[in-house]
Design an enzyme around this catalytic site. Structure first.
Site, mmCIF file in Angstrom:
data_model
loop_
_atom_site.group_PDB
_atom_site.id
_atom_site.type_symbol
_atom_site.label_atom_id
_atom_site.label_comp_id
_atom_site.label_asym_id
_atom_site.label_seq_id
_atom_site.Cartn_x
_atom_site.Cartn_y
_atom_site.Cartn_z
ATOM 1 N N GLU A 117 0.626 -1.114 0.168
ATOM 2 C CA GLU A 117 -0.002 -0.093 0.124
ATOM 3 C C GLU A 117 0.904 1.272 0.026
ATOM 4 O O GLU A 117 0.567 1.957 0.813
ATOM 5 C CB GLU A 117 -0.982 0.120 1.259
ATOM 6 C CG GLU A 117 -2.034 -0.960 1.052
ATOM 7 C CD GLU A 117 -2.936 -1.057 2.357
ATOM 8 O OE1 GLU A 117 -2.850 -0.025 3.167
ATOM 9 O OE2 GLU A 117 -3.853 -1.802 2.242
ATOM 10 N N GLU A 149 -5.229 -8.523 1.264
ATOM 11 C CA GLU A 149 -6.016 -8.192 2.378
ATOM 12 C C GLU A 149 -7.518 -8.126 2.127
ATOM 13 O O GLU A 149 -7.615 -7.326 1.280
ATOM 14 C CB GLU A 149 -5.217 -7.014 2.989
ATOM 15 C CG GLU A 149 -3.956 -6.970 3.724
ATOM 16 C CD GLU A 149 -3.448 -5.661 4.290
ATOM 17 O OE1 GLU A 149 -4.257 -4.888 4.666
ATOM 18 O OE2 GLU A 149 -2.219 -5.646 4.144
HETATM 19 C C1 GBH Z 1 -4.546 -2.159 5.703
HETATM 20 O O1 GBH Z 1 -4.498 -0.529 5.468
HETATM 21 C C2 GBH Z 1 -2.923 -2.069 6.186
HETATM 22 O O2 GBH Z 1 -2.118 -2.771 5.213
HETATM 23 C C3 GBH Z 1 -2.912 -3.058 7.465
HETATM 24 O O3 GBH Z 1 -1.617 -2.838 7.930
HETATM 25 C C4 GBH Z 1 -4.189 -2.577 8.342
HETATM 26 O O4 GBH Z 1 -3.898 -3.179 9.579
HETATM 27 C C5 GBH Z 1 -5.310 -3.045 7.509
HETATM 28 O O5 GBH Z 1 -5.634 -2.303 6.491
HETATM 29 C C6 GBH Z 1 -6.501 -2.508 8.682
HETATM 30 O O6 GBH Z 1 -6.649 -0.930 8.514
HETATM 31 O O7 GBH Z 1 -9.574 6.054 5.139
HETATM 32 O O8 GBH Z 1 -11.852 6.379 5.708
HETATM 33 O O9 GBH Z 1 -11.248 6.735 3.417
HETATM 34 C C7 GBH Z 1 -5.831 -0.198 5.021
HETATM 35 C C8 GBH Z 1 -5.903 1.307 4.774
HETATM 36 C C9 GBH Z 1 -8.098 1.567 4.890
HETATM 37 C C10 GBH Z 1 -6.868 3.155 3.653
HETATM 38 C C11 GBH Z 1 -9.435 2.252 4.177
HETATM 39 C C12 GBH Z 1 -8.175 3.532 3.228
HETATM 40 C C13 GBH Z 1 -10.332 3.874 3.341
HETATM 41 C C14 GBH Z 1 -11.424 4.268 4.357
HETATM 42 N N1 GBH Z 1 -6.904 1.724 4.239
HETATM 43 N N2 GBH Z 1 -9.243 3.482 3.874
HETATM 44 S S1 GBH Z 1 -11.038 6.022 4.685
#
Ligand code: GBH
Length: 477
Positions: A167, A379
């Protein structure tokens, strides 16, 4: 009556973690601080002042955790290597004790017939490199390539799939625009620079790895992708959604898979940066062929154009959903053109909307726009308030429901022609959820943060059956 959805033969099932979120042992055996160790010390950045110092203490409990994976019938396990454990200074000497941990981890997985999927970088940049500018400094690209070669040489003969970055959007934009992740910078130009250097680090590492790993090794990158829907079908909202799609998804997909940045992105960000950091040859390097694309999916986005009327209604610039309403700066440079709007529920425990159909849309969209590349879901999962009973069972029906619906969505995408080869549930066990500390639990295994005892949740037992059957059962509704 139930309805069974079968997955293709040889579909890979697994579960995922990341080094800083589970290992703990922050000062053990020569490890030096990463940007997350430093960020955790900044008051107010991580909920409850939590840190990864101990986390799940996986570093000292690895054998037991592998036994549990085997008992839960996991065919594959996705983990990340801690760069500051292996090359503590970011460049320079390799720390043999740190590397040895991953040797033992990989050997332990193979002994148990669990196929490793290795991620080189899941956000824990050595602080020594951050002191020189981190991902905003082009020099970091070369440091990453050197580190990738160290891992490729040491483990490449036993790890069939290596992913460069997890990511990069989060590293670039949560780390440098909204600043809610390490290194906590809020500078849109820096964020776009970092995104380019992450792309370049990926592409050059792929080329360097090819020279040191067996020809059968699959090389990959994991992107967090999300469909971006316009709040209405007015041209202004549609344009806003396209802009966010460019800065969230295509800024990585296009250079990596097509060798060019999207022209609309260069245009919508021109007031932020002139992109002078892109040197001759960079896009060819970034476009190095990969074998598979890792896709992380949690929730879609919904956006509206920033008209005066909208500006009058929103209090912050970043109003995506209930959990983010007070988060401050936007992670989308150029979002003076677009605002995130809240979406209808239901929501997960993160406040993220549950929209499985958008997962199908996303996978079909990648299939349509980048038709050659096979995908693996590296994931998908959800945080909820799990119910721990007095006799020590952990009931997480909400998580089972979320994963079941998202597996059905993956299945629908495969039926529609998407080439999806596997699915990794996030996460194997509860862990350090970045800015949320230990307050959010994504695991299929519960971790008691006092005793560090591990307890499989109902979802882990349910997932074991999914794996055994290579199929998911849907209630007839
Ligand atoms: C992942 O990130 C990571 O790889 C992992 O380490 C982490 O634990 C897991 O997900 C759970 O969070 O930000 O309100 O627009 C995910 C990161 C989550 C970023 C969803 C974009 C969209 C919702 N992403 N997010 S918002």
């Amino acid at each position: 009556m139930t309805h069974r959805l079968h997955f293709p033969d040889h579909f890979t099932w697994g579960s995922a973690t990341a080094a800083y979120q589970i290992e703990g042992a922050a000062n053990a055996d020569g490890r030096l601080p990463s940007i997350w160790d430093v960020f955790c010390q900044v008051p107010g950045k991580v909920r409850n002042g939590d840190t990864g110092d101990v986390a799940d203490d996986h570093y000292h409990r690895m054998e037991g955790d592998l036994d549990l994976m085997a008992a839960l019938g996991l065919p594959s396990y996705r983990f990340s290597v801690s760069w500051p454990r292996v090359v503590p200074g970011g460049s320079g000497p390799v720390n043999a004790a740190g590397l040895d941990f991953y040797q033992r981890l990989v050997d332990g997985l193979l002994e148990r017939n669990i196929t490793p999927l290795l991620t080189l970088y899941h956000w824990d940049l050595p602080q020594a490199l951050q002191n020189d500018g981190g991902w905003t400094n082009r020099e970091t690209v070369g440091r990453f390539v050197d580190y990738a070669e160290v891992i490729g040489r040491a483990l490449g003969d036993r790890v069939p799939t290596i992913t460069t970055l997890n990511e990069p959007w989060c590293s670039a934009f949560l780390g440098h625009s909204s600043g809610v992740h390490a290194p906590g910078i809020t500078d849109n130009a820096a964020a776009i620079t970092a995104a380019h250097h992450l792309n370049l680090a990926h592409g050059r590492a792929v080329t360097a790895l090819r020279a040191v790993v067996p020809s059968s090794t699959q090389l990959s990158i994991t992107l967090n992708l999300a469909q971006v829907y316009p709040a209405t079908d007015t041209p202004a909202d549609v344009e806003a959604a396209s802009h966010v799609d460019a800065i969230a998804n295509r800024i990585f997909l296009d250079p990596i898979l097509r060798g060019a940045y999207p022209s609309d992105l260069l245009h919508t960000t021109r007031h932020i940066t002139n992109w002078a950091f892109v040197a001759e040859g960079d896009l060819t390097d970034i476009n190095a062929p990969i074998d598979v694309l890792g896709v992380n999916f949690y929730a879609p986005s919904r956006v509206t154009a920033a008209t005066d009327e909208v500006r009058a209604q929103v209090t912050g610039r970043w109003v995506n959903d209930p959990s983010q309403a007070d988060a401050g700066a936007s992670p989308w440079p150029g979002t003076d053109l677009a605002y995130s709007v809240s979406q209808p529920g239901p929501y997960t425990g993160m406040g993220w909307p549950i929209v499985p159909e958008s997962f199908t849309d996303l996978l079909l969209r990648v299939r349509r726009d980048y038709p050659e590349i096979p995908m693996v879901i590296t994931e998908n999962g959800a945080s909820f308030d799990d119910e721990v009973t007095s006799d020590g069972e952990v009931h997480d029906a909400d998580r089972i429901d979320y994963v079941r619906r998202h597996l059905a969505a993956v299945h629908a995408a495969i039926q529609g022609g998407a080439d999806v080869r596997g699915y990794y549930l996030w996460s194997f066990m509860d862990n350090f959820e970045w800015a949320w500390g230990y307050s959010k639990r994504f695991g299929m295994v519960h971790v008691d943060y006092d005793s560090l005892a591990r307890t499989p949740k109902d979802s882990a037992l349910w997932f074991r059956d999914v794996i055994k059957n290579n199929a998911v059962e849907l209630p007839e509704d």
